[in-house]
Scaffold this active site. Structure first.
Site, short mmCIF file in Angstrom:
data_model
loop_
_atom_site.label_atom_id
_atom_site.label_comp_id
_atom_site.label_asym_id
_atom_site.label_seq_id
_atom_site.Cartn_x
_atom_site.Cartn_y
_atom_site.Cartn_z
N TYR A 94 28.77 46.81 -53.55
CA TYR A 94 29.94 47.45 -53.40
C TYR A 94 30.24 46.34 -54.32
O TYR A 94 31.87 46.85 -55.14
CB TYR A 94 30.42 46.12 -52.10
N LYS A 129 19.90 47.29 -42.54
CA LYS A 129 19.47 48.81 -43.07
C LYS A 129 17.49 48.56 -43.50
O LYS A 129 17.72 48.68 -44.34
CB LYS A 129 19.66 49.93 -43.69
N ASP A 160 23.21 52.13 -38.45
CA ASP A 160 23.24 53.19 -37.59
C ASP A 160 23.50 53.27 -36.28
O ASP A 160 24.22 53.77 -35.62
CB ASP A 160 22.82 54.29 -38.47
N ASP A 213 32.83 46.85 -44.63
CA ASP A 213 33.36 47.40 -45.65
C ASP A 213 33.79 48.46 -44.25
O ASP A 213 34.76 48.56 -43.43
CB ASP A 213 33.64 47.71 -46.59
N ASP A 237 36.47 49.04 -40.35
CA ASP A 237 37.48 49.44 -39.99
C ASP A 237 36.59 50.66 -38.71
O ASP A 237 37.89 51.46 -38.63
CB ASP A 237 37.05 51.30 -41.27
#
Ligand code: NAI
Length: 332
Positions: A124, A171, A204, A228, A232
Site C-alpha cells: 500500500y 497469505k 482468500d 483495505d 470494505d
C-alpha cells in the site's frame, strides 16, 4: 471545554458529510475551534502540494482531526494524500468497527466485528518503479517493528473492549517471508495476552468465511492492503460504505474518518449518507472523553435508522443528507 480540532472537509461528498456531522455535534452543545484545511487536488492547485505542511503542523499541534474523504487520481498523478498523511503522522493503526445497525438493510443483523489494519507499510505504500519498459516492480515491505506494534495495539484494544479472539489474516503460505514475519510477530505478541484467543487464517479463505459465517470472527488483524480490501467487504456485511466508521491512530495523534471515499457520482446532490462520518465522530468524542455526547449521538442516530422513516437513498429511503441530519438533531 472547547476543543481545538483540525478539520479536512475533503472532496466529493466530503463537505456534505462533514457539514452534517458538525451540525449534529453542535446540536449536542459540543464546542470546538475547527482549523479547516483543503487537501488533494485543490490544495495542489492552490498551494503546490496536495498535502500542505500547514495541515500537518495543525494536526501535530491539536493531536486530533476529523477528516472527509480525499480523492486520488487513478493510474497517474500525485501520490495519495491519505497514505502520505498516515505516514507523516505515523498513524500506524487503522481501526474499523463493523457493527450492525437496526433498520439498515443488510444480509446479517447481528454483526459486531473490529477490523484492525496496519496503516504504514506493505504494498500500500505504492513504492513502484519500471524496471524496463513493460516490466514494473512494486515493493512489499513488512517490518518486525510495525508488525509487532500493530499486533500489540490489537491485543490492547481487545483487552480494553473485552474482546475474546483475534484472527491474524495473511497469505504466509505464498509470501513466506513478508506475511510470515507479520504472522510470527503476531504469535509472539499473543503470548503476552493469554486471556485472548489468537488464531490465523489465509486471506482468500477469510473473504469466503466472512460472507458465509461472519459471526465466527471477533477482531481481525490485517496488513495494510488486505485490511483495505477486507474492511470494505466487512462494510458490505452491515449495509455498505455509508455506515462504516473508522479511526487512524498513532502514539499521540488520532484522525477520524469514514471508510468510504469521495463518491464522485453522488457528490453535490445532497443525497450522501453522513452516518459513517457521524459514527467516526462518535469515536472521536469517546477519544476526547466526551462519552455522554458520544452516547447521545449514537442513540439518536440508532433511533432514526430503526424508525426507518427518514433514510438516505443508499439505505433504500428518499431522504436528503439535510433531512436525515435534521431528523437526528430532532431525535437528540
Ligand atoms: P467510494 O467509497 O467513494 O464509493 C463506493 C460506492 O459507495 C459508490 O457507489 C458510492 O456512491 C457509495 N458511497 C460511498 N460513501 C457513501 C455515502 N456516504 N453515502 C452514500 N453512498 C456512498 O469509493 P471509490 O469510488 O472507489 O473512490 C472514489 C474516490 O475516493 C477515489 O478518488 C478514491 O481514491 C477516494 N477514496 C478516499 C478515501 C479516503 O479519503 N479515506 C477512501 C476510499 C476512497
Amino acid at each position: 471545554m472547547k476543543h481545538k480540532i483540525t478539520l479536512i472537509p475533503g472532496d466529493g461528498i466530503g463537505p456534505e458529510v462533514t457539514g452534517a456531522t458538525i451540525s449534529v455535534l453542535r446540536a449536542t452543545g459540543f464546542e470546538a475551534e475547527w482549523e479547516t484545511f483543503v487537501v488533494g487536488a485543490e490544495a495542489l492547485s492552490r498551494f503546490g502540494d496536495p498535502l500542505p505542511q500547514d495541515l500537518i503542523d495543525s494536526i501535530k499541534r491539536n493531536k486530533i482531526a476529523l477528516k472527509g474523504p480525499v480523492a486520488t487520481p487513478i493510474g497517474t498523478g500525485f501520490v495519495s494524500s491519505n497514505v502520505r498523511l498516515r505516514k507523516a503522522l505515523d498513524l500506524y493503526a487503522n481501526l474499523r468497527p463493523i457493527k450492525s445497525l437496526k433498520g439498515v438493510p443488510s444480509r446479517y443483523e447481528d454483526i459486531n466485528l473490529i477490523v484492525v489494519r496496519e496503516n504504514t507499510e506493505d504494498l500500500y505504500s505504492g513504492l513502484e518503479h519500471e524496471v524496463v519498459p513493460g516490466v514494473v516492480e512494486s515493493l512489499k515491505i513488512i517490518t518486525d517493528k510495525a508488525s509487532r506494534r500493530i499486533a500489540k495495539f490489537a491485543f490492547e484494544y481487545a483487552r480494553l473492549e473485552g474482546r475474546k479472539k483475534i484472527t491474524a489474516i495473511h497469505k504466509a503460505n505464498i509470501m513466506k517471508l513478508s506475511d510470515g514475519l507479520f504472522l510470527r510477530c503476531f504469535r509472539e505478541v499473543a503470548e503476552d495476552y493469554p486471556e485472548i484467543k489468537a488464531d490465523d487464517l489465509i486471506v482468500d479463505n477469510t473473504c469466503m468465511q466472512l460472507v458465509i459465517n461472519p459471526n465466527q470472527f471477533d477482531v481481525l488483524l490485517l496488513e495494510n492492503l488486505y485490511g483495505d480490501i477486507v474492511s470494505d467487504l466487512c462494510a458490505g456485511l452491515i449495509g455498505g460504505l455509508g455506515v462504516a466508521p473508522g479511526a487512524n491512530i498513532g502514539e499521540e495523534i488520532a484522525v477520524f474518518e469514514a471508510v468510504h471515499g469521495a463518491a464522485p457520482t453522488i457528490a453535490g446532490r445532497g443525497i450522501a449518507n453522513p452516518t459513517a462520518l457521524l459514527l467516526s465522530a462518535v469515536l472521536m468524542l469517546k477519544h476526547l472523553n466526551e462519552r455522554d455526547r458520544a452516547l447521545r449521538i449514537q442513540a439518536a442516530l440508532e433511533k432514526v435508522l430503526a424508525e426507518g422513516k427518514v433514510l438516505t437513498r443508499d439505505l433504500g429511503g428518499q431522504a436528503t443528507t439535510l433531512d436525515f441530519t435534521e431528523a437526528i438533531i430532532h431525535a437528540l
